[in-house]
Write an enzyme that holds these catalytic residues in place. Structure first.
Site, PDB file in Angstrom:
ATOM      1  N   LYS A  67       0.796  -1.246   0.000  1.00  0.00           N
ATOM      2  CA  LYS A  67       0.000   0.000   0.000  1.00  0.00           C
ATOM      3  C   LYS A  67       0.818   1.281   0.000  1.00  0.00           C
ATOM      4  O   LYS A  67       0.348   2.347   0.376  1.00  0.00           O
ATOM      5  CB  LYS A  67      -1.006   0.026   1.170  1.00  0.00           C
ATOM      6  CG  LYS A  67      -1.927  -1.146   1.221  1.00  0.00           C
ATOM      7  CD  LYS A  67      -2.720  -1.273  -0.058  1.00  0.00           C
ATOM      8  CE  LYS A  67      -2.475  -2.594  -0.695  1.00  0.00           C
ATOM      9  NZ  LYS A  67      -2.936  -2.639  -2.089  1.00  0.00           N
ATOM     10  N   HIS A 130       7.679  -7.447  -1.534  1.00  0.00           N
ATOM     11  CA  HIS A 130       7.491  -6.727  -0.262  1.00  0.00           C
ATOM     12  C   HIS A 130       8.530  -7.176   0.770  1.00  0.00           C
ATOM     13  O   HIS A 130       8.493  -6.756   1.919  1.00  0.00           O
ATOM     14  CB  HIS A 130       6.103  -7.007   0.319  1.00  0.00           C
ATOM     15  CG  HIS A 130       4.966  -6.486  -0.510  1.00  0.00           C
ATOM     16  ND1 HIS A 130       4.949  -5.223  -1.044  1.00  0.00           N
ATOM     17  CD2 HIS A 130       3.771  -7.051  -0.866  1.00  0.00           C
ATOM     18  CE1 HIS A 130       3.803  -5.049  -1.710  1.00  0.00           C
ATOM     19  NE2 HIS A 130       3.089  -6.143  -1.623  1.00  0.00           N
ATOM     20  N   SER A 160      -4.871   2.955   3.852  1.00  0.00           N
ATOM     21  CA  SER A 160      -4.996   2.295   2.557  1.00  0.00           C
ATOM     22  C   SER A 160      -5.094   0.773   2.742  1.00  0.00           C
ATOM     23  O   SER A 160      -5.944   0.114   2.136  1.00  0.00           O
ATOM     24  CB  SER A 160      -3.778   2.647   1.689  1.00  0.00           C
ATOM     25  OG  SER A 160      -3.894   2.055   0.418  1.00  0.00           O
TER      26      SER A 160
HETATM   27  P1  A3P Z   1      -5.154   4.634  -1.392  1.00  0.00           P
HETATM   28  O1  A3P Z   1      -5.777   3.434  -0.753  1.00  0.00           O
HETATM   29  O2  A3P Z   1      -4.705   5.651  -0.392  1.00  0.00           O
HETATM   30  O3  A3P Z   1      -5.997   5.231  -2.455  1.00  0.00           O
HETATM   31  P2  A3P Z   1      -0.135  -0.484  -3.594  1.00  0.00           P
HETATM   32  O4  A3P Z   1      -0.072  -0.215  -5.072  1.00  0.00           O
HETATM   33  O5  A3P Z   1       1.216  -0.515  -2.955  1.00  0.00           O
HETATM   34  O6  A3P Z   1      -0.991  -1.629  -3.288  1.00  0.00           O
HETATM   35  O7  A3P Z   1      -0.796   0.812  -2.969  1.00  0.00           O
HETATM   36  C1  A3P Z   1      -2.124   1.152  -3.263  1.00  0.00           C
HETATM   37  C2  A3P Z   1      -2.296   2.626  -3.025  1.00  0.00           C
HETATM   38  O8  A3P Z   1      -1.719   3.360  -4.120  1.00  0.00           O
HETATM   39  C3  A3P Z   1      -3.749   3.008  -2.972  1.00  0.00           C
HETATM   40  O9  A3P Z   1      -3.805   4.151  -2.116  1.00  0.00           O
HETATM   41  C4  A3P Z   1      -4.010   3.338  -4.421  1.00  0.00           C
HETATM   42  O10 A3P Z   1      -5.151   4.127  -4.637  1.00  0.00           O
HETATM   43  C5  A3P Z   1      -2.750   4.079  -4.785  1.00  0.00           C
HETATM   44  N1  A3P Z   1      -2.472   4.069  -6.216  1.00  0.00           N
HETATM   45  C6  A3P Z   1      -2.629   3.050  -7.092  1.00  0.00           C
HETATM   46  N2  A3P Z   1      -2.271   3.417  -8.322  1.00  0.00           N
HETATM   47  C7  A3P Z   1      -1.873   4.694  -8.243  1.00  0.00           C
HETATM   48  C8  A3P Z   1      -1.399   5.638  -9.218  1.00  0.00           C
HETATM   49  N3  A3P Z   1      -1.277   5.321 -10.492  1.00  0.00           N
HETATM   50  N4  A3P Z   1      -1.092   6.876  -8.783  1.00  0.00           N
HETATM   51  C9  A3P Z   1      -1.237   7.220  -7.492  1.00  0.00           C
HETATM   52  N5  A3P Z   1      -1.676   6.381  -6.534  1.00  0.00           N
HETATM   53  C10 A3P Z   1      -1.991   5.123  -6.907  1.00  0.00           C
END
Ligand code: A3P
Length: 319
Positions: A67, A130, A160
């Site tokens: 996240k 991770h 998140s």
């Molecule tokens: P939020 O839950 O705060 O919206 P991961 O990719 O490590 O699983 O993290 C997911 C988080 O990154 C989520 O945050 C998601 O919305 C955000 N996210 C995914 N794609 C993204 C992008 N292209 N640009 C910015 N944030 C992104």
């Protein structure tokens, strides 16, 4: 007998018995291994990766805490590295979730496979993980491959992750703990790949020691200035943008392709799932900095702030 001892499943079960275990607030099992809380679900693949993965100097490893911006980093790095292979309007990201395009060591490569064929993925390989820095397969730490880490404010990571786990319900029958109890566990470092401060510090210190091999990015910086970070990633992996590319707007095109709004609204990311476990849509929630203020009290924020001040003291890492 030695026959029994050599059975990987028996060895694994025997090791598991020796480890401290906990139940995450969402009902998933966690095991403590070398100081980190790992999802039991991923423990076996992580051990296999540690045992068998052979890094190549041309590999790019994308490391994160869950996240922290994994999906974004995958889309960006893939697009940057493959910009001469796929024109933007034919990018595989338009038809596949970023997690399909860039496989993860523990979720894909070693998932249910003790020692998969490394040639399954063509060179130059981009892989994600991770796994904490200290626990990476030796060959990653010892080879000349590149590591890109993206960190994120732990408060936003917590919120998140909370949404992500509630949305995907890994432990079907479990009744999730309330937010404040989950937060308390997070502050104790008991969460998948926690403690978060050790995860961040491991990669931070590796970056300080060897900045040419370990790039340390922040989600917040990417949000603030994506263009310079896209250029930074390109330089780091050894393929900087040429003046012609910059003039043609390639940096902007890649940034736009990988933007939250663009990826979230693609048909492929509105349905389907990763490994039958995680909805594609659940990787695109809000994509903002500071959403934690909508869920956490000022006292909770203060607690993490104090925790970080204590843990990061003297390291140079600021959050
Ligand atoms: P939020 O839950 O705060 O919206 P991961 O990719 O490590 O699983 O993290 C997911 C988080 O990154 C989520 O945050 C998601 O919305 C955000 N996210 C995914 N794609 C993204 C992008 N292209 N640009 C910015 N944030 C992104």
């Amino acid at each position: 007998s030695s026959e029994v001892d050599n059975n990987p499943e028996d060895e694994f079960q025997a090791l598991l018995q020796t480890l401290e275990q906990q139940t995450n607030w969402d009902g998933q099992r966690l095991v403590k291994y070398n100081g980190f809380w790992l999802l039991e679900l991923l423990f076996r693949p992580i051990l296999s990766a540690r045992k068998y993965f052979k890094a190549k100097a041309t590999d790019v490893i994308l490391s994160t805490m869950p996240k922290s911006g994994t999906t974004w980093l995958k889309a960006l790095t893939f697009s940057i590295a493959n910009r001469s292979v796929f024109p933007i309007d034919q990018s595989p990201l338009l038809t596949s979730n970023p997690h399909k395009v860039v496989p993860a060591l523990e979720f894909n490569l070693y998932w249910g496979k003790e020692n998969p064929d490394p040639e399954l993925i063509p060179d130059p390989r981009i892989l994600s993980t991770h796994i904490p820095f200290e626990m990476l397969p030796d060959s990653i730490r010892e080879s000349d491959c590149r590591i890109i880490y993206v960190s994120r404010n732990p408060l936003d990571v917590f919120i998140s992750h909370r949404h992500f786990l509630l949305e995907n319900k890994f432990a079907k029958d479990a009744v999730p703990l309330a937010l404040d109890e989950a937060f308390d566990m997070f502050c104790q470092g008991i969460h998948p790949f926690g403690p978060f401060w050790d995860h961040m510090l491991g990669y931070w210190n590796a970056h300080l020691k060897n900045p040419e091999r370990v790039l340390f990015l922040k989600y917040e910086d990417l949000k603030e200035d994506i263009l310079s970070n896209v250029k930074k990633i390109a330089e780091f992996i050894g393929s900087p943008f040429s003046p012609e590319e910059e003039k043609q707007g390639v940096v902007e095109q890649i940034s736009r392709l990988c933007s939250f709004e663009n990826l979230k609204n693609l048909e492929v990311n509105k349905s389907g799932n990763v490994l039958g476990l995680m909805k594609n849509s659940s990787f695109f929630r809000k994509g903002e900095v500071g959403d934690c203020v909508n869920f956490l009290t000022p006292e909770m924020a203060e607690r993490i702030k104090n925790l970080m001040e204590r843990e990061f003291q003297g390291s140079g890492l600021i959050y």
